[in-house]
Design a protein around this motif. Structure first.
Motif, PDB file in Angstrom:
ATOM      1  N   PRO A  29     -15.641   4.059  -6.367  1.00 21.37           N
ATOM      2  CA  PRO A  29     -16.665   3.711  -6.880  1.00 21.37           C
ATOM      3  C   PRO A  29     -16.649   4.143  -8.467  1.00 21.37           C
ATOM      4  CG  PRO A  29     -17.564   5.034  -5.378  1.00 21.37           C
ATOM      5  CD  PRO A  29     -16.326   5.072  -5.145  1.00 21.37           C
ATOM      6  N   GLN A  30     -16.030   5.583  -8.536  1.00 23.60           N
ATOM      7  CA  GLN A  30     -15.921   6.099  -9.865  1.00 23.60           C
ATOM      8  C   GLN A  30     -14.928   5.506 -10.685  1.00 23.60           C
ATOM      9  OE1 GLN A  30     -15.328  10.420  -8.789  1.00 23.60           O
ATOM     10  NE2 GLN A  30     -17.428  10.647  -9.211  1.00 23.60           N
ATOM     11  N   THR A  31     -13.510   5.347 -10.318  1.00 24.51           N
ATOM     12  CA  THR A  31     -12.577   4.765 -10.837  1.00 24.51           C
ATOM     13  C   THR A  31     -12.267   3.448 -10.912  1.00 24.51           C
ATOM     14  OG1 THR A  31     -10.878   5.111  -9.109  1.00 24.51           O
ATOM     15  CG2 THR A  31     -11.308   6.972 -10.675  1.00 24.51           C
ATOM     16  N   HIS A  32     -12.943   2.655  -9.825  1.00 19.56           N
ATOM     17  CA  HIS A  32     -12.736   1.360  -9.813  1.00 19.56           C
ATOM     18  C   HIS A  32     -11.369   0.799  -9.146  1.00 19.56           C
ATOM     19  CE1 HIS A  32     -16.863   0.732 -11.221  1.00 19.56           C
ATOM     20  NE2 HIS A  32     -16.608   1.546 -12.248  1.00 19.56           N
ATOM     21  N   CYS A  33     -10.915   1.844  -8.734  1.00 18.91           N
ATOM     22  CA  CYS A  33      -9.565   1.782  -8.040  1.00 18.91           C
ATOM     23  C   CYS A  33      -9.772   1.256  -6.689  1.00 18.91           C
ATOM     24  CB  CYS A  33      -8.553   2.695  -8.098  1.00 18.91           C
ATOM     25  SG  CYS A  33      -7.974   3.384  -9.654  1.00 18.91           S
ATOM     26  N   ALA A  34      -8.918   0.221  -6.236  1.00 22.63           N
ATOM     27  CA  ALA A  34      -9.008  -0.254  -4.790  1.00 22.63           C
ATOM     28  C   ALA A  34      -7.931  -0.728  -4.210  1.00 22.63           C
ATOM     29  CB  ALA A  34     -10.005  -1.131  -4.846  1.00 22.63           C
ATOM     30  N   VAL A  35      -7.729  -0.924  -3.019  1.00 17.86           N
ATOM     31  CA  VAL A  35      -6.541  -1.377  -2.127  1.00 17.86           C
ATOM     32  C   VAL A  35      -7.369  -2.358  -1.152  1.00 17.86           C
ATOM     33  CG1 VAL A  35      -6.349   0.529  -0.636  1.00 17.86           C
ATOM     34  CG2 VAL A  35      -4.566  -0.870  -0.879  1.00 17.86           C
ATOM     35  N   THR A  36      -6.733  -3.531  -1.271  1.00 18.74           N
ATOM     36  CA  THR A  36      -7.435  -4.505  -0.199  1.00 18.74           C
ATOM     37  C   THR A  36      -5.953  -4.757   0.729  1.00 18.74           C
ATOM     38  OG1 THR A  36      -8.889  -5.509  -1.924  1.00 18.74           O
ATOM     39  CG2 THR A  36      -8.491  -6.958   0.014  1.00 18.74           C
ATOM     40  N   ILE A  37      -6.487  -4.763   2.178  1.00 15.75           N
ATOM     41  CA  ILE A  37      -5.371  -5.063   2.874  1.00 15.75           C
ATOM     42  C   ILE A  37      -5.481  -6.747   3.602  1.00 15.75           C
ATOM     43  CG2 ILE A  37      -4.299  -4.408   5.127  1.00 15.75           C
ATOM     44  CD1 ILE A  37      -5.174  -1.845   4.695  1.00 15.75           C
ATOM     45  N   GLU A  38      -4.623  -7.507   3.411  1.00 14.87           N
ATOM     46  CA  GLU A  38      -4.570  -8.906   3.938  1.00 14.87           C
ATOM     47  C   GLU A  38      -3.481  -8.733   5.062  1.00 14.87           C
ATOM     48  OE1 GLU A  38      -2.972 -13.088   2.220  1.00 14.87           O
ATOM     49  OE2 GLU A  38      -3.344 -11.524   1.158  1.00 14.87           O
ATOM     50  N   SER A  39      -4.229  -9.303   6.309  1.00 20.28           N
ATOM     51  CA  SER A  39      -3.310  -9.697   7.707  1.00 20.28           C
ATOM     52  C   SER A  39      -3.991 -10.150   8.467  1.00 20.28           C
ATOM     53  CB  SER A  39      -3.241  -8.007   8.114  1.00 20.28           C
ATOM     54  OG  SER A  39      -2.638  -8.155   9.430  1.00 20.28           O
ATOM     55  N   SER A  40      -3.190 -10.814   9.334  1.00 17.06           N
ATOM     56  CA  SER A  40      -3.933 -11.584  10.372  1.00 17.06           C
ATOM     57  C   SER A  40      -4.186 -10.943  11.838  1.00 17.06           C
ATOM     58  CB  SER A  40      -3.185 -12.891  10.667  1.00 17.06           C
ATOM     59  OG  SER A  40      -1.888 -12.538  11.148  1.00 17.06           O
ATOM     60  N   ARG A  41      -3.721  -9.805  11.703  1.00 15.03           N
ATOM     61  CA  ARG A  41      -3.908  -8.802  13.015  1.00 15.03           C
ATOM     62  C   ARG A  41      -5.454  -8.391  13.003  1.00 15.03           C
ATOM     63  NH1 ARG A  41       1.441  -5.113  12.618  1.00 15.03           N
ATOM     64  NH2 ARG A  41       2.857  -6.926  12.449  1.00 15.03           N
ATOM     65  N   ASN A  42      -5.605  -8.178  14.454  1.00 16.31           N
ATOM     66  CA  ASN A  42      -7.054  -7.810  14.783  1.00 16.31           C
ATOM     67  C   ASN A  42      -7.673  -6.323  14.842  1.00 16.31           C
ATOM     68  OD1 ASN A  42      -5.472  -7.236  17.216  1.00 16.31           O
ATOM     69  ND2 ASN A  42      -7.053  -8.650  18.455  1.00 16.31           N
ATOM     70  N   GLY A  43      -6.612  -5.412  14.526  1.00 14.70           N
ATOM     71  CA  GLY A  43      -6.928  -3.954  14.382  1.00 14.70           C
ATOM     72  C   GLY A  43      -6.741  -3.163  13.290  1.00 14.70           C
ATOM     73  N   MET A  44      -6.973  -1.874  13.213  1.00 14.18           N
ATOM     74  CA  MET A  44      -6.622  -1.158  12.129  1.00 14.18           C
ATOM     75  C   MET A  44      -6.723   0.208  12.468  1.00 14.18           C
ATOM     76  SD  MET A  44      -7.555  -1.053   8.182  1.00 14.18           S
ATOM     77  CE  MET A  44      -9.251  -0.430   8.308  1.00 14.18           C
ATOM     78  N   ILE A  45      -5.725   0.983  12.172  1.00 13.49           N
ATOM     79  CA  ILE A  45      -5.880   2.653  12.270  1.00 13.49           C
ATOM     80  C   ILE A  45      -5.940   3.076  11.021  1.00 13.49           C
ATOM     81  CG2 ILE A  45      -4.490   4.681  12.672  1.00 13.49           C
ATOM     82  CD1 ILE A  45      -2.766   3.010  14.638  1.00 13.49           C
ATOM     83  N   LEU A  46      -7.160   3.857  11.068  1.00 14.61           N
ATOM     84  CA  LEU A  46      -7.494   4.600   9.714  1.00 14.61           C
ATOM     85  C   LEU A  46      -7.209   6.214  10.275  1.00 14.61           C
ATOM     86  CD1 LEU A  46      -8.898   4.617   7.176  1.00 14.61           C
ATOM     87  CD2 LEU A  46     -11.063   5.017   8.271  1.00 14.61           C
ATOM     88  N   PHE A  47      -6.441   6.624   9.251  1.00 15.74           N
ATOM     89  CA  PHE A  47      -6.073   8.192   9.368  1.00 15.74           C
ATOM     90  C   PHE A  47      -6.269   8.698   8.032  1.00 15.74           C
ATOM     91  CE2 PHE A  47      -2.793  11.247   8.500  1.00 15.74           C
ATOM     92  CZ  PHE A  47      -3.211  12.001   9.642  1.00 15.74           C
ATOM     93  N   THR A  48      -7.002   9.970   7.771  1.00 16.68           N
ATOM     94  CA  THR A  48      -7.382  10.608   6.613  1.00 16.68           C
ATOM     95  C   THR A  48      -6.564  11.817   6.365  1.00 16.68           C
ATOM     96  OG1 THR A  48      -9.162  11.542   7.871  1.00 16.68           O
ATOM     97  CG2 THR A  48      -9.567   9.777   6.449  1.00 16.68           C
ATOM     98  N   ALA A  49      -5.264  12.119   6.965  1.00  9.28           N
ATOM     99  CA  ALA A  49      -4.480  13.016   6.486  1.00  9.28           C
ATOM    100  C   ALA A  49      -5.232  14.460   6.985  1.00  9.28           C
ATOM    101  CB  ALA A  49      -4.172  13.141   5.168  1.00  9.28           C
ATOM    102  N   ASN A  50      -5.747  14.544   8.168  1.00 12.39           N
ATOM    103  CA  ASN A  50      -6.624  15.508   8.717  1.00 12.39           C
ATOM    104  C   ASN A  50      -5.732  16.929   8.661  1.00 12.39           C
ATOM    105  OD1 ASN A  50      -8.441  13.603   8.806  1.00 12.39           O
ATOM    106  ND2 ASN A  50      -7.914  13.396  11.058  1.00 12.39           N
TER     107      ASN A  50
END
Length: 109
Positions: A29-50
């Motif tokens: 929200p600060q820089t208004h940069c964004a990435v949108t993902i387009e896919s017909s797949r029904n799942g997504m892994i989200l990983f935050t470089a822990n």
């Protein structure tokens, strides 16, 4: 968020592609940069470089020092069908049957 020892995301999510196959948008929200993902797949892994640390990373901007949660990965995937019986039919590629999948990452700066 899952209860990981790293205190970040390392999770699989069920997603429902919209009419344009958009499954996720990550934005700042600060820089208004964004990435949108387009896919017909029904799942997504989200990983935050822990586990980013100065011992495991080689960042030029920070003199080689990495910090936990400094990066994020969003990876579309196919989930098995739910139910008592394990049904991996949507994940199986049959011999001599061509299959094509596309994942598009739309960047907005």
């Amino acid at each position: 968020m899952a209860d990981t020892k790293e205190k970040g995301f390392d999770d699989v999510f069920a997603v429902n592609p919209d009419e344009n196959n958009i499954i996720a948008t990550l934005s700042d929200p600060q820089t208004h940069c964004a990435v949108t993902i387009e896919s017909s797949r029904n799942g997504m892994i989200l990983f935050t470089a822990n586990s980013f640390t100065k011992d495991h990373m080689n960042f030029v901007r920070t003199d080689g020092i990495g910090y936990p949660h400094e990066g994020v990965a969003m990876e579309p995937m196919i989930l098995p069908k739910p139910g008592r019986e394990k049904d991996f039919s949507e994940m199986t590629i049959k011999k001599d049957q061509p299959v094509s999948y596309a994942i598009k990452y739309h960047l907005n700066f």
